[in-house]
Structure formats: C-alpha cells, structure tokens
Motif scaffolding. Structure first.
Motif, short mmCIF file in Angstrom:
data_model
loop_
_atom_site.label_atom_id
_atom_site.label_comp_id
_atom_site.label_asym_id
_atom_site.label_seq_id
_atom_site.Cartn_x
_atom_site.Cartn_y
_atom_site.Cartn_z
N UNK A 1 -23.18 51.49 14.62
CA UNK A 1 -24.41 50.66 13.82
C UNK A 1 -23.41 49.72 12.90
N UNK A 2 -22.30 49.83 12.77
CA UNK A 2 -21.41 49.16 11.97
C UNK A 2 -21.11 47.71 12.77
N UNK A 3 -20.94 48.04 13.78
CA UNK A 3 -20.51 47.14 15.06
C UNK A 3 -21.75 46.18 15.45
N UNK A 4 -22.90 46.87 15.50
CA UNK A 4 -24.11 46.03 15.61
C UNK A 4 -24.47 44.99 14.51
N UNK A 5 -24.19 45.43 13.23
CA UNK A 5 -24.31 44.64 12.04
C UNK A 5 -23.31 43.45 12.16
N UNK A 6 -22.08 43.58 12.52
CA UNK A 6 -21.14 42.65 12.54
C UNK A 6 -21.41 41.55 13.49
N UNK A 7 -21.66 42.13 14.69
CA UNK A 7 -22.06 41.06 15.77
C UNK A 7 -23.34 40.25 15.56
N UNK A 8 -24.30 41.18 14.72
CA UNK A 8 -25.49 40.29 14.56
C UNK A 8 -25.41 39.31 13.47
N UNK A 9 -24.71 39.39 12.49
CA UNK A 9 -24.25 38.44 11.47
C UNK A 9 -23.40 37.39 12.13
N UNK A 10 -22.40 37.61 12.60
CA UNK A 10 -21.45 36.83 13.34
C UNK A 10 -22.29 35.81 14.52
N UNK A 11 -23.23 36.30 15.25
CA UNK A 11 -23.83 35.70 15.96
C UNK A 11 -24.93 34.60 15.32
N UNK B 1 -30.54 50.04 0.99
CA UNK B 1 -31.61 50.22 -0.11
C UNK B 1 -31.21 51.07 -1.06
N UNK B 2 -30.29 52.04 -0.65
CA UNK B 2 -29.72 53.08 -1.64
C UNK B 2 -28.46 52.48 -2.11
N UNK B 3 -28.00 51.46 -1.77
CA UNK B 3 -26.75 50.62 -2.18
C UNK B 3 -25.54 51.49 -2.30
N UNK B 4 -25.44 52.22 -0.91
CA UNK B 4 -24.22 53.09 -0.84
C UNK B 4 -22.94 52.33 -0.76
N UNK B 5 -22.86 51.15 -0.78
CA UNK B 5 -21.74 50.33 -0.61
C UNK B 5 -22.17 49.04 -1.11
N UNK B 6 -21.53 48.23 -1.33
CA UNK B 6 -21.71 46.69 -1.81
C UNK B 6 -22.49 46.11 -0.64
N UNK B 7 -23.69 45.36 -0.79
CA UNK B 7 -24.52 45.06 0.21
C UNK B 7 -23.75 43.76 0.79
N UNK B 8 -22.86 42.99 0.14
CA UNK B 8 -22.20 41.78 0.72
C UNK B 8 -21.22 42.31 2.00
N UNK B 9 -20.93 43.67 1.93
CA UNK B 9 -20.02 44.22 3.10
C UNK B 9 -20.77 44.07 4.40
N UNK B 10 -22.03 43.84 4.61
CA UNK B 10 -22.55 43.47 5.82
C UNK B 10 -22.25 42.05 6.41
N UNK B 11 -21.65 41.16 5.38
CA UNK B 11 -21.13 39.77 5.95
C UNK B 11 -19.78 39.91 6.76
N UNK B 12 -19.50 41.35 6.84
CA UNK B 12 -18.10 41.33 7.75
C UNK B 12 -18.16 40.67 9.23
N UNK B 13 -19.20 40.54 9.63
CA UNK B 13 -19.23 39.77 10.78
C UNK B 13 -19.00 38.24 10.76
N UNK B 14 -19.34 37.61 9.43
CA UNK B 14 -18.60 36.22 9.20
C UNK B 14 -17.29 36.29 9.30
N UNK B 15 -16.69 37.18 9.20
CA UNK B 15 -14.97 36.99 9.08
C UNK B 15 -14.72 37.00 10.70
N UNK B 16 -15.45 37.83 11.37
CA UNK B 16 -15.39 37.89 12.88
C UNK B 16 -15.61 36.61 13.52
N UNK B 17 -16.79 36.09 13.02
CA UNK B 17 -16.85 34.79 13.61
C UNK B 17 -16.02 33.69 13.40
N UNK B 18 -15.46 33.61 11.97
CA UNK B 18 -14.50 32.56 11.63
C UNK B 18 -13.19 32.80 12.48
#
Length: 319
Positions: free
Chosen positions: A203-213, A76-93
């Motif tokens: 928490x970063x790992x949870x986001x990574x796996x949630x997006x990838x899954x 919500x505070x945009x402490x980093x670009x929101x598209x960073x949460x898509x890091x899990x897509x790289x792991x899935x790929x």
C-alpha cells in the motif's frame, strides 16, 4: 519473530539486492530518456508503468487489498503526518534528475553526489527517529561507516572523472543528485512509516507511485505544451522495466527500514548500486565505460564500510 524486525543477516543482503534494482532502473531509464530525447517522458513512463503494476499486485493479494483499505482510515486518524504521503515526490525527483543531469555531468559525478547526500541524510533521519525503527544514536562507527562509504564511491568512480569537463559546466547540475540523495533517506523513512500503519509495504508503494506519477504527468504535459513531444516510443520491451524495478526497490526499502533503520538500509543499497553498475559496465558497457583497479577496490571498500556499520560496536553516542 516480531514481524516489524528484520535480522541484519537477512536485511543487509536484501538491501544490496534493492541497490542492484536501483542500478538497473537507472540504466534503463537513462537509455529510454536518450531514445525518446525526453528525460521527463521517460520518468513519467517509468512511474506510470510502476503504478499499474503495483496496483495489479495489490488488488490480486489479500494483504494488498487490506492495505489499500487501510489507507483512508490511517490518514483520517492521523497515525502519521499526512505529508508523508508525498514521499513519491522524492522518487519522482530522483528519476527526473537522472534524465536531466547524467548526460551533462556523467555517471561518475552523479553517483558521488547521490551517495554523498544519501549517506549524510541517513545519519540525520536515524537520529530524528522518523522511521519505524525509531531513534538511533549517531555513534562514532556510524559516522566512520558513512564517511568511508562516500570515500569508497569516489574511489570507485575516479577513473571516469577525467571525462568531466571544467567545474563551471557541472557545478550547478551536480546539486540536483546531491539533493535527490539527501531526500532519499527521508523517502525511505516516510514509506516505512506508512507501511507500518497500512500493514503492508504494498500500500505504501502504491501511494508512492500514485503521487510520483501524477507529479511527473503534469510536468510532462507542461513540457509538451511548451516544446512538444519527443521521439516515438521504442518497441523493445526492456525499455519499460524501470517501473517494475522501482516497485521492487521502494517496496523492499519500506519494509527494511522498519528493522534496520535508514542508515543501514541506505548503505546496503549503495553497495548494491555499485555492484550493479559494475556488473552492467562489464556485461553491457556504454560508450566511455572505464573499469580500472580503483573501480574494483572502491567497490570492495564500500562493502567493508557496510560490514563495519553492522558489527556490534559500543553504542555510546557522540556528543
């Protein structure tokens, strides 16, 4: 000691350990994909089991629960670009690429393509400064270390090149692991930045796996709709360890890049991947395994390249 700094003498061995996990995950997911006759299903199982595990660990840990609560406010505070949460897509790929291409181009070409992409993008990501370690200049020794790593991996896997078919057969499939390797450095940087603002790599790992899954599950459902399911699930427990190894690797790399930077973290993990692959080929060889002097010498040269990158050389950047 600053909690965001990682001493090189501690960080490099840990990066090598993370690379060992990558090698083990690749072997397990490859075996599961072959058993199911469905590489997409194997990737989805790996990410799904990893998500369940990392969620359980996070909920059982005070720091993990705190990190999960910090995800919403950080976004919500945009402490980093929101598209960073898509890091899990790289792991899935990456996991999907293993299942789609290794059987076609062989593990040798897959490893060379992956490492080439990872080494080149490690320099770029450090130069852009998108990881918590900030900008790191492209110095001559860092370029030499990256090039030496690529050459060493090619040398280490060269005994298996003879198994590859003509170039027309593998030229297009080899682009997939090349792209996956190039994106891996960005994934590590994005996970590292999320870890910094969530307060924990869990928490970063949870986001990574949630997006990838989610991505892999949707892709698998489309595949089932088109061509049906593969073979039944195997009963052996070890087929399902890929997710746990992925949790370990992603969580560790998210922490390491905060102090080591992306290139050093990547070089250490590349060394671990080679050492792990060599150990697996010695202990549980697969059909077509070849271990020659070049395999040993190329692995040692990779370790040398990693050591060169960690020494206190002059930091004058290249123009």
């Amino acid at each position: 000691m600053d909690q965001h700094r990682v001493p090189v003498l501690l960080g490099i061995p840990l990066a090598v350990l993370g690379g060992l996990a990558v090698a083990g995950q690749g072997r397990i997911n490859g075996a599961l994909g072959a058993r199911l006759d469905d590489g997409l299903a194997a990737a989805a199982i790996s990410f799904g089991s990893g998500l369940i595990l990392i969620l359980a660990v996070s909920l059982a840990s005070p720091s993990g629960r705190s990190g999960l609560r910090a995800i919403g406010p950080a976004l919500k505070a945009r402490k980093f670009p929101r598209w960073y949460v898509m890091a899990g897509a790289v792991g899935a790929f990456l996991v999907l690429t293993q299942g789609l291409t290794v059987a076609v181009i062989g593990i040798a070409l897959f490893t060379v393509a992956l490492v080439t992409g990872q080494s080149l993008s490690g320099l770029l990501v450090d130069r852009l400064g998108i990881s918590p370690a900030g900008k790191k200049p492209i110095t001559g020794i860092r370029v030499i270390s990256a090039v030496l790593t690529i050459a060493a991996v090619i040398w280490a896997v060269s005994p298996r090149f003879a198994q590859a078919e003509d170039a027309s057969h593998w030229l297009f499939p080899v682009l997939l692991p090349l792209a996956a390797g190039f994106l891996m450095s960005f994934q590590q940087a994005m996970n590292g930045m999320q870890s910094l603002h969530y307060g924990t790599p869990l928490a970063a790992t949870v986001m990574n796996f949630a997006v990838g899954a989610v991505i892999l599950l949707l892709a698998w459902l489309v595949k089932v709709w088109i061509s049906g399911v593969g073979n039944p699930l195997p009963g052996e427990w070890w087929y399902y360890l890929g997710g746990a190894l992925g949790c370990f690797f992603i969580c560790l790399s998210a922490w390491l890049v905060r102090g080591l930077g992306v290139l050093l973290t990547g070089l250490g993990m590349i060394a671990g991947q080679l050492l792990g692959s060599l150990a697996l080929d010695l202990i549980v060889p697969t059909p077509g395994t070849v271990i020659a002097p070049a395999t040993w010498l190329g692995t040692l040269l990779t370790l040398l390249a990693m050591v060169l990158a960690t020494l206190p050389w002059p930091r004058k950047p290249l123009r």
